[in-house]
Design an enzyme around this catalytic site. Structure first.
Site, PDB file in Angstrom:
ATOM      1  CB  THR A   1       6.060   4.293  -5.468  1.00  0.00           C
ATOM      2  OG1 THR A   1       6.615   3.336  -4.590  1.00  0.00           O
ATOM      3  CG2 THR A   1       6.489   3.981  -6.882  1.00  0.00           C
TER       4      THR A   1
ATOM      5  CB  SER B   1       4.098   4.612   3.270  1.00  0.00           C
ATOM      6  OG  SER B   1       4.059   3.283   2.866  1.00  0.00           O
TER       7      SER B   1
HETATM    8  N1  ASP Z   1       7.728   1.701  -0.398  1.00  0.00           N
HETATM    9  C1  ASP Z   1       6.754   2.556  -1.023  1.00  0.00           C
HETATM   10  C2  ASP Z   1       5.965   3.233   0.081  1.00  0.00           C
HETATM   11  O1  ASP Z   1       5.072   2.657   0.646  1.00  0.00           O
HETATM   12  C3  ASP Z   1       5.864   1.776  -1.890  1.00  0.00           C
HETATM   13  C4  ASP Z   1       4.801   2.560  -2.591  1.00  0.00           C
HETATM   14  O2  ASP Z   1       4.683   3.755  -2.514  1.00  0.00           O
HETATM   15  O3  ASP Z   1       4.045   1.940  -3.288  1.00  0.00           O
HETATM   16  O4  ASP Z   1       6.259   4.351   0.401  1.00  0.00           O
END
Ligand code: ASP
Length: 345
Positions: A17, A62
């Site tokens: 994010t 991720s």
């Molecule tokens: N979906 C994102 C990730 O884990 C969430 C984040 O970065 O907080 O890549």
């Protein structure tokens, strides 16, 4: 604490994010290129550090992190170890606790800071938590006392707190305060100053050269128990083709059903060479096999206690040890001891 002029930090951007933007077509967040992130934090120049960035060719949310990526990260640190004072890894929060755990095992005798951070809101947004996390992570990666790094560990910095990476879990999907380390104290807190909890930080007694491991065995699984679990579910897990390690998420202090079929199936799995590691479904506290009658069967079946390990650290430790082709006995010895401060024994 001091920062030497000429302090150099390597920033590795994997995705997440912190560097995402809104895709106008789908309305969803998608990874963007890293220049975007750096331009958003001009404050970084005030440190006067040499900051070098490496961006993954393909940045990933991720959820798409893999053991191959963990090895790639470990190798990037190995290649750049002598050149930099510290490392900051920008990573999505969803699997950050797994990645930090995996890296802690892959990097033996680590003598420099490797700080994971990310954010809940993209760095370009008004109320972002990304700037604060990023800036503090860099400060921690650069921090030294008597010319020695203050935190020579794999850590996670998030929302004002620094945690040992392999003790951490993501516990909140909505709030900035997204991580917890239930079984180990925070290594530092960021307020007006960053206050370090020196007694909780691991400092090597004898300095050894960094040793980087290059193999992880992904033939592992996590079986979470629930009341009413059926023979079919357990069978499906223990008969997975090629399975070598199983994390059993048990109840409370390591308890499980006492039904004969359940214990027999686990005994059978262990006899067939599957390593079964018992961790608790509770966020805090430890497995204590033998404390209740409901864990005696697990001992008989040859299940190994995971002590107060997080599930994230347990599954990564299994991948790591299975990757080394150890004997059954070596495997048991290593699982029962703390390799990188991941359990309290
Ligand atoms: N979906 C994102 C990730 O884990 C969430 C984040 O970065 O907080 O890549």
């Amino acid at each position: 604490m001091m920062f030497k002029s000429g302090t150099s930090i390597l920033i590795i951007y994997t995705g997440g994010t912190i560097g995402m933007i809104n895709d106008p077509e789908t309305g969803s967040l998608a990874p963007f290129d890293f220049d975007h992130v750096m331009k958003q934090v001009p404050e970084l120049n005030k440190f006067g550090f040499d900051l070098t960035t490496i961006t993954f060719e393909e940045v990933v949310d991720s959820s798409n992190i893999t053991p191959e990526i963990w090895i790639h990260l470990a190798e990037l640190i190995e290649r750049n170890y002598e050149t930099y004072d510290g490392f900051v890894i920008l990573h999505g929060t969803d699997t950050m606790a797994y990645s930090a755990s995996a890296l802690s095992f892959l990097l033996e005798n680590l003598g420099k800071p490797v700080v994971f951070t990310g954010s809940q809101l993209p760095i370009g947004t008004l109320r972002t938590d990304g700037k604060e996390n990023f800036i503090s992570a860099i400060e921690i990666a650069a921090a030294k006392k008597n010319n020695q790094p203050l935190v020579p560990e794999v850590t996670i910095f998030f929302e004002n707190k620094l945690y040992r990476g392999n003790r951490t879990s993501k516990h909140n999907a909505d709030y900035f305060d997204a991580f917890r380390s239930y079984n180990y104290p925070e290594l530092a807190k960021a307020g007006i100053n960053i206050t370090y909890n020196y007694s909780a930080i691991h400092y090597p007694v004898v300095k050894r050269d960094l040793h980087v491991y290059h193999t992880l065995d992904p033939n592992v699984a996590i079986l979470k128990l629930f009341p009413g679990i059926t023979t079919e579910v357990v069978d499906a897990f223990i008969n997975i083709k090629g399975l070598k390690g199983l994390v059993l998420e048990s109840f409370g202090s390591g308890n499980a059903p006492t039904q004969k079929w359940f214990i027999e199936k686990l005994s059978h799995a262990v006899a067939n060479g599957i390593v079964v590691l018992n961790v608790s479904q509770c966020s805090a506290g430890s497995v204590d096999m033998g404390a209740y009658e409901t864990s005696l069967g697990l001992i008989e079946a040859g299940v190994i206690s995971g002590n107060d390990s997080t599930t994230e650290a347990a599954i990564c430790k299994l991948m790591f040890l299975l990757g080394q082709n150890l004997t059954k006995q070596e495997m048991e010895v290593n699982l029962s001891k703390s390799l990188r401060g991941e359990i309290n024994v």
